[in-house]
Design a protein around this motif. Structure first.
Motif, PDB file in Angstrom:
ATOM      1  N   GLN A 256      11.407  16.700   9.149  1.00  0.00           N
ATOM      2  CA  GLN A 256      10.139  16.644   8.402  1.00  0.00           C
ATOM      3  C   GLN A 256      10.277  15.987   7.021  1.00  0.00           C
ATOM      4  O   GLN A 256       9.500  15.083   6.679  1.00  0.00           O
ATOM      5  N   PRO A 257      11.262  16.391   6.183  1.00  0.00           N
ATOM      6  CA  PRO A 257      11.368  15.725   4.877  1.00  0.00           C
ATOM      7  C   PRO A 257      11.749  14.247   4.972  1.00  0.00           C
ATOM      8  O   PRO A 257      11.363  13.456   4.116  1.00  0.00           O
ATOM      9  N   ILE A 258      12.488  13.872   6.029  1.00  0.00           N
ATOM     10  CA  ILE A 258      12.842  12.456   6.199  1.00  0.00           C
ATOM     11  C   ILE A 258      11.592  11.645   6.527  1.00  0.00           C
ATOM     12  O   ILE A 258      11.352  10.571   5.954  1.00  0.00           O
ATOM     13  N   VAL A 259      10.780  12.167   7.452  1.00  0.00           N
ATOM     14  CA  VAL A 259       9.550  11.471   7.826  1.00  0.00           C
ATOM     15  C   VAL A 259       8.552  11.506   6.666  1.00  0.00           C
ATOM     16  O   VAL A 259       7.818  10.534   6.435  1.00  0.00           O
ATOM     17  N   GLU A 260       8.513  12.603   5.934  1.00  0.00           N
ATOM     18  CA  GLU A 260       7.624  12.685   4.765  1.00  0.00           C
ATOM     19  C   GLU A 260       7.980  11.606   3.751  1.00  0.00           C
ATOM     20  O   GLU A 260       7.107  10.978   3.143  1.00  0.00           O
ATOM     21  N   ASN A 261       9.285  11.398   3.570  1.00  0.00           N
ATOM     22  CA  ASN A 261       9.730  10.344   2.661  1.00  0.00           C
ATOM     23  C   ASN A 261       9.271   8.975   3.160  1.00  0.00           C
ATOM     24  O   ASN A 261       8.830   8.121   2.375  1.00  0.00           O
ATOM     25  N   ALA A 262       9.349   8.756   4.490  1.00  0.00           N
ATOM     26  CA  ALA A 262       8.914   7.481   5.066  1.00  0.00           C
ATOM     27  C   ALA A 262       7.414   7.280   4.879  1.00  0.00           C
ATOM     28  O   ALA A 262       6.952   6.175   4.579  1.00  0.00           O
ATOM     29  N   ILE A 263       6.633   8.353   5.063  1.00  0.00           N
ATOM     30  CA  ILE A 263       5.180   8.255   4.878  1.00  0.00           C
ATOM     31  C   ILE A 263       4.849   7.956   3.423  1.00  0.00           C
ATOM     32  O   ILE A 263       4.000   7.111   3.106  1.00  0.00           O
ATOM     33  N   LYS A 264       5.559   8.633   2.537  1.00  0.00           N
ATOM     34  CA  LYS A 264       5.293   8.453   1.103  1.00  0.00           C
ATOM     35  C   LYS A 264       5.505   6.995   0.686  1.00  0.00           C
ATOM     36  O   LYS A 264       4.644   6.389   0.027  1.00  0.00           O
ATOM     37  N   PHE A 265       6.616   6.421   1.065  1.00  0.00           N
ATOM     38  CA  PHE A 265       6.932   5.070   0.637  1.00  0.00           C
ATOM     39  C   PHE A 265       6.307   4.013   1.535  1.00  0.00           C
ATOM     40  O   PHE A 265       6.312   2.827   1.198  1.00  0.00           O
ATOM     41  N   GLY A 266       5.790   4.423   2.695  1.00  0.00           N
ATOM     42  CA  GLY A 266       5.140   3.452   3.561  1.00  0.00           C
ATOM     43  C   GLY A 266       3.655   3.346   3.327  1.00  0.00           C
ATOM     44  O   GLY A 266       3.077   2.256   3.414  1.00  0.00           O
ATOM     45  N   THR A 271      -2.545  -0.472   1.805  1.00  0.00           N
ATOM     46  CA  THR A 271      -3.922  -0.092   2.149  1.00  0.00           C
ATOM     47  C   THR A 271      -4.201  -0.229   3.638  1.00  0.00           C
ATOM     48  O   THR A 271      -5.193   0.283   4.135  1.00  0.00           O
ATOM     49  N   GLY A 272      -3.302  -0.884   4.367  1.00  0.00           N
ATOM     50  CA  GLY A 272      -3.536  -1.090   5.794  1.00  0.00           C
ATOM     51  C   GLY A 272      -2.801  -0.067   6.648  1.00  0.00           C
ATOM     52  O   GLY A 272      -2.260   0.932   6.161  1.00  0.00           O
ATOM     53  N   GLU A 273      -2.799  -0.337   7.950  1.00  0.00           N
ATOM     54  CA  GLU A 273      -2.099   0.535   8.873  1.00  0.00           C
ATOM     55  C   GLU A 273      -0.595   0.305   8.780  1.00  0.00           C
ATOM     56  O   GLU A 273      -0.140  -0.807   8.514  1.00  0.00           O
ATOM     57  N   ILE A 274       0.152   1.385   9.010  1.00  0.00           N
ATOM     58  CA  ILE A 274       1.609   1.255   9.095  1.00  0.00           C
ATOM     59  C   ILE A 274       2.083   2.029  10.324  1.00  0.00           C
ATOM     60  O   ILE A 274       1.395   2.949  10.792  1.00  0.00           O
ATOM     61  N   THR A 275       3.237   1.644  10.833  1.00  0.00           N
ATOM     62  CA  THR A 275       3.846   2.353  11.961  1.00  0.00           C
ATOM     63  C   THR A 275       5.236   2.834  11.536  1.00  0.00           C
ATOM     64  O   THR A 275       6.069   2.028  11.091  1.00  0.00           O
TER      65      THR A 275
END
Length: 346
Positions: A256-266, A271-275
């Motif tokens: 969870q914290p690893i993915v949270e970090n990815a969401i934060k910086f992604g 402003t667009g979609e990210i995967t």
């Protein structure tokens, strides 16, 4: 049976066999050197060695309660000399009464006092040294165990603190999103509250588990991603590929914290979609977890460091596996990659 009981049993057996062997050898020596009958030689050696064994056991028991420091070791020598003299004196009294009519033995008895006394002292001091060494070793083992237990408690306390530090940040963001949805979309807010409740309940249940199956960890991660998708809507997409090996395990609440970090910086700087792509697979005796997220290299923070979330994960992995190389990050064009290696139990 406990280790302590097994050790005491082995010591008692060895102690008995030692004295039986000495009695046999000394009886043989008295019979063939001085010409005594087997009954006289046997009684003499049995009495002498029982007295020495009793004196040695008294020293062993005394050292259990009091072990003098090296500078006070002279007391052990004095006590051993006194016990050796006592053994010779008691033996002399008993044998003089037992063999009243044996003239040859009565002539032998006083002549053997010096050698018998030296033998008694040597055997007693030997038992003192062995007993002192035994208790010193046990104290060292107990001290090492206390240090190990204290280090283990400190490590578990730090691991618990690291896990708890990650939750408030995510919780505050979720509550802010729920607050924003409460007015505009009450139904979506209720659904997010339910998802948040399920996520936190799972977090509490797994807080004390060190290693959990990869499948269970991914199910828990899905709860987190559902909450984040409510927050970010269509902008957040995820792709998860996993190894079919159900035996793969990892520390609980690690993804969870690893993915949270990815969401934060992604997401925060776009402003667009990210995967976000998450891959988990076995590589020899390790589980490899690879998380990829796009980011804007001109504005995003990854180039300045990995942030608190990844630093805490790295610290947690070190506490669990005593290795500093289990978490790595790399940047390639506009992709930020976090790779985690989890050693698998034998």
């Amino acid at each position: 049976m406990s280790l302590n009981a097994i050790s005491r049993t082995k010591i008692a057996l060895f102690y008995a066999l030692w004295w039986i062997s000495l009695i046999v050898l000394e009886t043989y020596a008295l019979m063939h050197t001085f010409g005594f009958g087997w009954n006289v030689a046997l009684v003499d050696t049995v009495d002498t060695n029982l007295l020495i064994a009793t004196a040695g056991y008294s020293m062993y028991s005394g050292l259990h309660y009091y072990q003098p420091s090296p500078k006070n070791a002279i007391y052990l020598v004095i006590w051993s000399v006194m016990l050796a003299v006592l053994c010779v004196g008691v033996h002399n009294v008993l044998m003089a009464k037992f063999f009243v009519n044996d003239v040859a033995y009565h002539e032998f008895l006083p002549a053997s006092h010096l050698m018998r006394g030296l033998f008694c002292w040597f055997m007693i001091i030997l038992m003192v040294i062995l007993s002192y060494t035994w208790y010193y070793w046990k104290d060292q083992q107990a001290s090492l165990k206390r240090d190990h237990d204290a280090a283990k408690l400190a490590r578990e306390a730090e691991l618990s603190t690291l896990r708890q530090q990650l939750q408030p940040h995510f919780l505050f963001n979720s509550l802010n999103s729920i607050s924003a949805l409460a007015g505009s979309n009450p139904e979506e807010a209720r659904r997010m509250i339910q998802q948040l409740s399920d996520f936190l309940r799972g977090t509490i249940r797994r807080d004390d588990q060190h290693l959990v199956p990869l499948e269970d960890e991914l199910k828990h991660l899905q709860l987190y991603l559902e909450i984040e998708k409510v927050r970010f809507g269509h902008r957040l997409r995820t792709e998860i590929t996993t190894d079919p090996d159900s035996r793969l395990v990892l520390p609980s609440l690690l993804l969870q914290p690893i993915v949270e970090n990815a969401i934060k910086f992604g997401l925060y700087d776009t402003t667009g979609e990210i995967t976000i792509r998450i891959a988990a697979y076995a590589n020899g005796r390790e589980l490899i977890i690879r998380v990829e997220n796009p980011y804007d290299p001109t504005t995003a923070a990854p180039r300045q460091g990995t942030g608190f979330g990844l630093n805490s994960i790295q610290r947690r992995l070190y506490l669990l596996f005593a290795r500093q190389d289990l978490l790595t990050t790399q940047q390639s064009e506009n992709i930020f990659v976090t790779t985690v290696k989890i050693p698998q139990p034998a």
